[in-house]
Design an enzyme around this catalytic site. Sequence first.
Site, PDB file in Angstrom:
ATOM      1  N   LYS A  13       0.833  -1.216   0.000  1.00 15.18           N
ATOM      2  CA  LYS A  13       0.000   0.000   0.000  1.00 15.18           C
ATOM      3  C   LYS A  13       0.867   1.265   0.000  1.00 15.18           C
ATOM      4  O   LYS A  13       0.582   2.210  -0.719  1.00 15.18           O
ATOM      5  CB  LYS A  13      -0.907   0.048   1.245  1.00 15.18           C
ATOM      6  CG  LYS A  13      -1.925  -1.060   1.323  1.00 15.18           C
ATOM      7  CD  LYS A  13      -2.902  -0.841   2.490  1.00 15.18           C
ATOM      8  CE  LYS A  13      -2.264  -0.851   3.859  1.00 15.18           C
ATOM      9  NZ  LYS A  13      -1.653  -2.151   4.245  1.00 15.18           N
ATOM     10  N   ARG A  88      -9.139   1.066   9.483  1.00 16.18           N
ATOM     11  CA  ARG A  88      -8.686  -0.302   9.752  1.00 16.18           C
ATOM     12  C   ARG A  88      -9.726  -1.097  10.526  1.00 16.18           C
ATOM     13  O   ARG A  88      -9.495  -2.276  10.816  1.00 16.18           O
ATOM     14  CB  ARG A  88      -7.409  -0.238  10.572  1.00 16.18           C
ATOM     15  CG  ARG A  88      -6.198  -0.819   9.815  1.00 16.18           C
ATOM     16  CD  ARG A  88      -4.994  -0.564  10.667  1.00 16.18           C
ATOM     17  NE  ARG A  88      -3.855  -1.320  10.314  1.00 16.18           N
ATOM     18  CZ  ARG A  88      -2.807  -0.820   9.661  1.00 16.18           C
ATOM     19  NH1 ARG A  88      -2.812   0.401   9.205  1.00 16.18           N
ATOM     20  NH2 ARG A  88      -1.765  -1.583   9.445  1.00 16.18           N
ATOM     21  N   ARG A 127      11.358  -9.388   4.663  1.00 16.48           N
ATOM     22  CA  ARG A 127      11.493  -8.027   5.196  1.00 16.48           C
ATOM     23  C   ARG A 127      11.961  -8.083   6.652  1.00 16.48           C
ATOM     24  O   ARG A 127      12.815  -7.313   7.070  1.00 16.48           O
ATOM     25  CB  ARG A 127      10.127  -7.331   5.089  1.00 16.48           C
ATOM     26  CG  ARG A 127      10.175  -5.843   5.233  1.00 16.48           C
ATOM     27  CD  ARG A 127       8.911  -5.206   4.659  1.00 16.48           C
ATOM     28  NE  ARG A 127       7.838  -5.130   5.643  1.00 16.48           N
ATOM     29  CZ  ARG A 127       6.685  -4.496   5.437  1.00 16.48           C
ATOM     30  NH1 ARG A 127       6.440  -3.892   4.289  1.00 16.48           N
ATOM     31  NH2 ARG A 127       5.763  -4.464   6.357  1.00 16.48           N
ATOM     32  N   ARG A 140      11.758  -1.549  10.906  1.00 13.46           N
ATOM     33  CA  ARG A 140      10.570  -1.264  11.704  1.00 13.46           C
ATOM     34  C   ARG A 140      10.547  -2.226  12.874  1.00 13.46           C
ATOM     35  O   ARG A 140      10.751  -3.417  12.696  1.00 13.46           O
ATOM     36  CB  ARG A 140       9.315  -1.471  10.841  1.00 13.46           C
ATOM     37  CG  ARG A 140       9.050  -0.319   9.921  1.00 13.46           C
ATOM     38  CD  ARG A 140       7.895  -0.630   8.994  1.00 13.46           C
ATOM     39  NE  ARG A 140       6.678  -1.092   9.661  1.00 13.46           N
ATOM     40  CZ  ARG A 140       5.481  -1.032   9.090  1.00 13.46           C
ATOM     41  NH1 ARG A 140       5.337  -0.517   7.888  1.00 13.46           N
ATOM     42  NH2 ARG A 140       4.425  -1.472   9.722  1.00 13.46           N
ATOM     43  N   ARG A 151      -0.268  -9.232  13.100  1.00 13.57           N
ATOM     44  CA  ARG A 151      -0.876  -8.154  12.302  1.00 13.57           C
ATOM     45  C   ARG A 151      -1.768  -8.723  11.201  1.00 13.57           C
ATOM     46  O   ARG A 151      -2.805  -8.150  10.882  1.00 13.57           O
ATOM     47  CB  ARG A 151       0.216  -7.247  11.728  1.00 13.57           C
ATOM     48  CG  ARG A 151       0.918  -6.432  12.822  1.00 13.57           C
ATOM     49  CD  ARG A 151       2.162  -5.747  12.303  1.00 13.57           C
ATOM     50  NE  ARG A 151       1.838  -4.784  11.286  1.00 13.57           N
ATOM     51  CZ  ARG A 151       2.667  -4.440  10.298  1.00 13.57           C
ATOM     52  NH1 ARG A 151       3.849  -4.990  10.201  1.00 13.57           N
ATOM     53  NH2 ARG A 151       2.288  -3.540   9.427  1.00 13.57           N
TER      54      ARG A 151
HETATM   55  P1  AMP Z   1       1.166   0.349   8.954  1.00 15.20           P
HETATM   56  O1  AMP Z   1       2.399   1.152   8.747  1.00 15.20           O
HETATM   57  O2  AMP Z   1      -0.030   0.896   8.212  1.00 15.20           O
HETATM   58  O3  AMP Z   1       1.360  -1.126   8.678  1.00 15.20           O
HETATM   59  O4  AMP Z   1       0.780   0.488  10.505  1.00 15.20           O
HETATM   60  C1  AMP Z   1       1.660   0.036  11.511  1.00 15.20           C
HETATM   61  C2  AMP Z   1       0.894  -0.090  12.826  1.00 15.20           C
HETATM   62  O5  AMP Z   1       0.363   1.175  13.219  1.00 15.20           O
HETATM   63  C3  AMP Z   1      -0.298  -1.029  12.819  1.00 15.20           C
HETATM   64  O6  AMP Z   1       0.081  -2.393  12.990  1.00 15.20           O
HETATM   65  C4  AMP Z   1      -1.105  -0.497  13.997  1.00 15.20           C
HETATM   66  O7  AMP Z   1      -0.549  -0.900  15.233  1.00 15.20           O
HETATM   67  C5  AMP Z   1      -0.894   1.002  13.858  1.00 15.20           C
HETATM   68  N1  AMP Z   1      -1.934   1.629  13.007  1.00 15.20           N
HETATM   69  C6  AMP Z   1      -1.748   2.232  11.788  1.00 15.20           C
HETATM   70  N2  AMP Z   1      -2.899   2.697  11.304  1.00 15.20           N
HETATM   71  C7  AMP Z   1      -3.847   2.370  12.220  1.00 15.20           C
HETATM   72  C8  AMP Z   1      -5.252   2.564  12.282  1.00 15.20           C
HETATM   73  N3  AMP Z   1      -5.929   3.177  11.295  1.00 15.20           N
HETATM   74  N4  AMP Z   1      -5.907   2.100  13.381  1.00 15.20           N
HETATM   75  C9  AMP Z   1      -5.248   1.494  14.383  1.00 15.20           C
HETATM   76  N5  AMP Z   1      -3.929   1.273  14.383  1.00 15.20           N
HETATM   77  C10 AMP Z   1      -3.222   1.710  13.313  1.00 15.20           C
END
Ligand code: AMP
Length: 195
Positions: A13, A88, A127, A140, A151
């Site tokens: 994404k 989400r 990764r 990360r 996740r």
């Molecule tokens: P991402 O970089 O989008 O994979 O997000 C990394 C982490 O941030 C996720 O695993 C969640 O812990 C948190 N996170 C990101 N966006 C959201 C969201 N919209 N709602 C809740 N947690 C989020």
Amino acid sequence: MNIVLLGPPGAGKGTQAELLQERYGLVQLSTGDMLRAAGASGTELGRQAKAVMDAGQLVSDEIMVGIISQRLDAPDCQAGFILDGFPRTVAQAEALDAMLTQKGLKLDCVVEMAVDEAILADRIAGRAADAGSQARSDPRSDDTIEVVTKRLEVYRAQTAPILPFYKERGLLKTVDGMATIDEVAKSIETVLEVA
Ligand code: AMP
């Protein structure tokens, strides 16, 4: 044009959001990046968010909705935005609907990047190994295999139910997220042209 990109962790994404940002002059709103920046800044909210992220769980809907609502008011969002990582949960999708209506905005398209989970697990394991060996300059802390597995579970249980929500509203378009980056970008452009 206002777009949501949906797909499990590792679907690409972020990469596609960056390409859309360049191609259409839209602003990429990555909630993961926002939370990582908050974590790095060491604020109380940032520290709490980092602990939740490192466990592979979701930060509360209330906090996320507040962050996005405030961000959407910034002038750079007027030219259009790509939501990457938000909503989400169905509650976030409902709150987004309500806040966009209140701000006089609407979504034009929700793009699902469909992926084969078995292949995705391999991609993510790679990764995680890179992050572990510090081959990446920006590892990360939530990229270990255990956390990524969590996740993916959280995606299936809490995020995938958003798909029917947008399908019912006629906004959902699905592209094959397993193709090359260029091919996925082309498929997304094609669905946006008719959106
Ligand atoms: P991402 O970089 O989008 O994979 O997000 C990394 C982490 O941030 C996720 O695993 C969640 O812990 C948190 N996170 C990101 N966006 C959201 C969201 N919209 N709602 C809740 N947690 C989020």
